[in-house]
Write a protein that holds these residues in place. Structure first.
Motif, short mmCIF file in Angstrom:
data_model
loop_
_atom_site.label_atom_id
_atom_site.label_comp_id
_atom_site.label_asym_id
_atom_site.label_seq_id
_atom_site.Cartn_x
_atom_site.Cartn_y
_atom_site.Cartn_z
N ALA A 159 0.82 -1.21 0.00
CA ALA A 159 0.00 0.00 0.00
C ALA A 159 0.85 1.26 0.00
CB ALA A 159 -0.93 0.00 1.22
N LEU A 160 1.91 1.31 0.80
CA LEU A 160 2.76 2.48 0.91
C LEU A 160 4.20 2.01 0.85
CD1 LEU A 160 2.86 5.55 1.38
CD2 LEU A 160 3.04 5.07 3.82
N ILE A 161 4.78 2.02 -0.34
CA ILE A 161 6.14 1.52 -0.54
C ILE A 161 7.10 2.64 -0.20
CG2 ILE A 161 7.77 0.57 -2.19
CD1 ILE A 161 5.41 -0.59 -3.71
N MET A 162 7.89 2.43 0.86
CA MET A 162 8.77 3.47 1.37
C MET A 162 9.97 3.67 0.45
SD MET A 162 7.20 4.31 4.16
CE MET A 162 8.43 5.20 5.10
N GLN A 163 10.61 4.82 0.61
CA GLN A 163 11.82 5.16 -0.17
C GLN A 163 12.93 4.16 0.16
OE1 GLN A 163 13.24 9.07 0.58
NE2 GLN A 163 14.65 9.12 -1.13
N ASP A 164 13.61 3.68 -0.87
CA ASP A 164 14.70 2.72 -0.75
C ASP A 164 14.22 1.36 -0.24
OD1 ASP A 164 16.45 4.72 -1.59
OD2 ASP A 164 16.89 5.34 0.47
N GLN A 165 12.90 1.08 -0.26
CA GLN A 165 12.38 -0.21 0.18
C GLN A 165 11.47 -0.83 -0.90
OE1 GLN A 165 10.52 0.05 4.02
NE2 GLN A 165 12.27 1.09 4.97
N TYR A 166 11.83 -0.58 -2.16
CA TYR A 166 10.99 -1.08 -3.26
C TYR A 166 11.01 -2.60 -3.33
CZ TYR A 166 11.89 3.79 -4.44
OH TYR A 166 12.02 5.15 -4.36
N GLY A 167 12.09 -3.22 -2.92
CA GLY A 167 12.18 -4.68 -2.97
C GLY A 167 11.88 -5.34 -1.64
N LEU A 168 11.11 -4.67 -0.79
CA LEU A 168 10.84 -5.20 0.55
C LEU A 168 10.18 -6.57 0.49
CD1 LEU A 168 10.92 -4.72 3.61
CD2 LEU A 168 8.68 -3.62 3.41
N PHE A 169 9.20 -6.73 -0.42
CA PHE A 169 8.48 -8.00 -0.50
C PHE A 169 9.40 -9.10 -1.02
CE2 PHE A 169 5.99 -11.01 -3.06
CZ PHE A 169 5.17 -11.51 -2.07
N MET A 170 10.22 -8.79 -2.06
CA MET A 170 11.09 -9.80 -2.64
C MET A 170 12.21 -10.19 -1.68
SD MET A 170 9.56 -10.40 -5.38
CE MET A 170 10.75 -11.54 -6.04
N GLU A 171 12.67 -9.23 -0.86
CA GLU A 171 13.77 -9.51 0.04
C GLU A 171 13.30 -10.14 1.35
OE1 GLU A 171 15.61 -5.77 0.59
OE2 GLU A 171 16.40 -5.64 -1.45
N ALA A 172 12.00 -10.18 1.56
CA ALA A 172 11.47 -10.74 2.81
C ALA A 172 11.67 -12.25 2.84
CB ALA A 172 9.98 -10.39 2.96
N SER A 173 11.64 -12.82 4.05
CA SER A 173 11.77 -14.27 4.18
C SER A 173 10.51 -14.96 3.65
CB SER A 173 11.98 -14.62 5.65
OG SER A 173 10.85 -14.28 6.41
N LYS A 174 10.59 -16.27 3.51
CA LYS A 174 9.45 -17.02 3.01
C LYS A 174 8.24 -16.88 3.92
CE LYS A 174 8.01 -21.76 1.85
NZ LYS A 174 8.43 -23.17 1.79
N GLU A 175 8.48 -16.92 5.24
CA GLU A 175 7.37 -16.80 6.19
C GLU A 175 6.72 -15.43 6.10
OE1 GLU A 175 10.33 -17.90 6.84
OE2 GLU A 175 10.01 -20.02 7.31
N ASP A 176 7.58 -14.36 5.97
CA ASP A 176 7.02 -13.01 5.87
C ASP A 176 6.24 -12.83 4.58
OD1 ASP A 176 8.05 -12.36 8.30
OD2 ASP A 176 9.86 -11.39 7.51
N ARG A 177 6.75 -13.41 3.46
CA ARG A 177 6.01 -13.28 2.19
C ARG A 177 4.67 -13.99 2.28
NH1 ARG A 177 11.14 -14.30 -0.19
NH2 ARG A 177 10.51 -16.43 -0.76
N MET A 178 4.65 -15.15 2.95
CA MET A 178 3.37 -15.85 3.11
C MET A 178 2.40 -15.03 3.98
SD MET A 178 3.37 -18.57 1.36
CE MET A 178 1.93 -19.37 2.09
N THR A 179 2.97 -14.38 4.99
CA THR A 179 2.12 -13.54 5.84
C THR A 179 1.54 -12.37 5.06
OG1 THR A 179 3.42 -14.10 7.79
CG2 THR A 179 2.06 -12.12 7.93
N ILE A 180 2.40 -11.73 4.22
CA ILE A 180 1.94 -10.59 3.41
C ILE A 180 0.85 -11.03 2.45
CG2 ILE A 180 2.65 -8.92 1.66
CD1 ILE A 180 5.42 -8.89 3.04
N LEU A 181 1.10 -12.13 1.71
CA LEU A 181 0.10 -12.61 0.75
C LEU A 181 -1.18 -13.04 1.47
CD1 LEU A 181 2.39 -14.67 -1.68
CD2 LEU A 181 1.27 -12.48 -2.14
N GLY A 182 -1.01 -13.66 2.63
CA GLY A 182 -2.19 -14.07 3.38
C GLY A 182 -3.04 -12.88 3.79
N ASN A 183 -2.38 -11.76 4.21
CA ASN A 183 -3.14 -10.56 4.59
C ASN A 183 -3.81 -9.92 3.39
OD1 ASN A 183 -2.47 -10.78 7.29
ND2 ASN A 183 -0.58 -9.59 7.06
N ILE A 184 -3.07 -9.88 2.24
CA ILE A 184 -3.65 -9.26 1.04
C ILE A 184 -4.83 -10.05 0.54
CG2 ILE A 184 -3.18 -8.65 -1.37
CD1 ILE A 184 -0.29 -8.11 -0.55
#
Length: 545
Positions: A159-184
């Protein structure tokens, strides 16, 4: 019929109530980072770009402020890090208004530099803001996450991609990516469905176990039906026999009641006859008594007739007694007159004795007063010394009370000065930390010049090297500026500390002693009764003269 599991799982979810596009409406800050007071309205803006110099506050207002208002996760790590580094800024606030579908919300977050915080969320309903907050901040924060349907990590990833954090989702761990997708995708609904299915299964198994127990009990009861029937027949026969015994007992009871009634009637008649006999006996006794009295009168009359001669002699003697009585009465009158005269003389004598006794009492009282006055005059010297000593003690009390007032006033001044010193020291530490972070930021950017391996750094036109050169130029003036600022602040703190030390030395030199003051007051209390006695000596002297 029971509801489908998915309907039951979504019934209590906020996502079932709040759905639609997330649209910012306005952001308002006070004492936030480098903003003293700022407000921006997103109305009628669907797409735009924001331009400005580095450090102007673009990211602070349009990214950091929104994220800190919703989740308060400052990039500095310190929860008070977003408050403006200014001595006058004691606290800061962020107000973010947004809409989700047809619902409009406003989140207000405040925090003081001491760490005290508040968090409120309201919903705009029918032209008025209605509070949706909880009593505790953590519960209100959970409500905000439920309304958004996203936690901080999910919000910053999509929703709000911070400056210098454009790859936050890709750089996240597998568990964090699953959590993000689960919330979305709201995949958490399947966890709820699984939990509900598990609870339903447990309840069904429990009901089955209960029904199996009931069936087992019914089977046992059916197998024992014959023995129960024989027991019932035996009980019925016993009941019939008991009924026959009961009827016989009732008949015997009626016969006994009839006999008892007849006996009660006979008893009443006997009691009446007894009462009549007592009455007749009392009348017979009264008649016998009257008969005895009549017989006594007859005997007395007979005795009188027999003593007739004695009676005539007694009559003559009575006439003589009457004459002598008259003579005695005359003598009695004369004696009474003489006695009255003697009583008058005795009254005069008693009056004279009373006057003599009163005079004796007055003389004794005067002697006692003269003796007491003489004793007080003898003690006059001791009382005079006590009165003089009381004056000295009261003078000492007055002086010590003046020192007490000065001591308390100076103590208050020292307390105020120490509070001012603490505030100034806290402000210095906050701003020093902020300046240190700025220096470290500038130094990190300036190091890019060394790490870039650019052939001609001076003519480089790329943006990040331009920022690095600007940071290096800023360091040339900012570090001396910080050094001068630190020197001035330390001098100011030393000046405050020296003033406090001077006041403390003055406080020691006042010479106030609470124990001495208490002792003087106690001594004065003990001397006051003697001084009061000394003032009465003059009155006694006047009485003697």
């Amino acid at each position: 019929p029971p509801r489908p599991i998915i309907a039951e799982a979504t019934a209590g979810s906020r996502a079932s109530r709040y759905s639609g596009a997330f649209i910012p409406i306005s952001i308002e800050v006070r004492n936030y980072r480098n903003y003293a007071d700022e407000h921006f309205d997103f109305k009628d803006i669907s797409f735009c770009t924001i331009n400005g110099k580095n450090g102007a506050g673009k990211s602070s207002l349009f990214m950091d402020a929104i994220l800190d208002c919703l989740f308060e996760e400052p990039r500095e790590g310190d929860l008070t890090g977003w408050i403006r580094a200014d001595e006058s800024a004691r606290s800061g606030s962020i107000i973010f208004t947004f809409s989700i579908g047809d619902h409009t919300f406003r989140v207000t977050r405040t925090r003081t530099k001491s760490g005290k915080a508040t968090l409120n969320i309201s919903e705009f309903v029918n032209g008025d803001w209605q509070d949706r907050s909880s009593e505790k901040i953590k519960d209100t924060q959970a409500a905000i996450i439920d309304i958004l349907g996203m936690d901080s990590l999910t919000f910053r990833s999509c929703a709000l991609i911070m400056q210098d954090q454009y790859g936050l989702f890709m750089e996240a761990s597998k568990e964090d990516r699953m959590t993000i997708l689960g919330n979305i995708l709201s995949l958490g609904i399947y966890d709820s469905m699984g939990q509900i299915a598990h609870e339903n299964t447990t309840e069904a198994n429990r009901q089955i176990s209960q029904r199996e127990a009931i069936v087992s009990n019914l089977s046992k009861e059916i197998s024992t039906a014959d023995s129960v029937k024989s027991e019932f027949d035996a009980a019925r026969r016993a009941a019939e026999a008991a009924k026959i015994d009961l009827d016989s007992a009732v008949l015997r009871k009626e016969n006994i009641s009839l006999k008892l009634s007849k006996r009660r009637e006979a008893w009443d008649k006997a009691e009446k006859l007894t009462s009549d006999i007592h009455t007749a006996e009392e009348k017979n006794g009264e008649l016998a008594r009257q008969l005895c009295e009549q017989r006594g009168i007859i005997r007395s009359a007979d005795s009188t007739l027999q003593d007739e001669a004695v009676i005539h002699a007694n009559a003559a003697q009575s006439v003589d007694y009457t004459r002598r009585e008259k003579d005695l009465l005359q003598q009695r009158s004369a004696a009474a007159a003489r006695l009255e005269a003697l009583n008058a003389t005795s009254g005069q004598i008693d009056s004279l004795k009373g006057a003599i006794d009163q005079a004796e009492k007055n003389r004794s009282s005067a002697e006692q007063r003269i003796a007491a006055t003489g004793q007080k005059i003898a003690e006059a010297q001791r009382y005079a010394e006590a009165a003089e000593k009381l004056k000295t003690v009261l003078s000492g009390i007055s002086g010590m009370e003046s020192k007490e007032r000065a001591y308390r006033d100076l103590s208050t001044t020292i307390s105020d000065a120490q509070a001012s010193f603490s505030d100034a020291e806290a402000t210095y530490r906050v701003e020093a930390a902020e300046r240190k972070r700025n220096v470290e930021t500038y130094q990190a950017k300036a190091r890019m010049l060394q790490d870039s391996q650019c052939v001609n750094v001076e003519k480089a036109a790329c943006r990040f090297l331009a920022d690095a050169k600007a940071a290096q130029r800023k360091l040339e003036t900012y570090i001396p500026e910080c050094t001068a600022w630190k020197k001035g602040q330390l001098q100011h703190l030393d000046k405050l500390k020296s003033a406090i030390a001077v006041d403390k030395a003055k406080l020691q030199g006042i010479g106030y002693d609470a124990a001495s003051l208490m002792a003087l007051r106690s001594q004065a209390d003990s001397l006051r009764p003697q001084a009061a006695e000394y003032s009465k000596i003059g009155l006694y002297n006047e009485m003697l003269t």
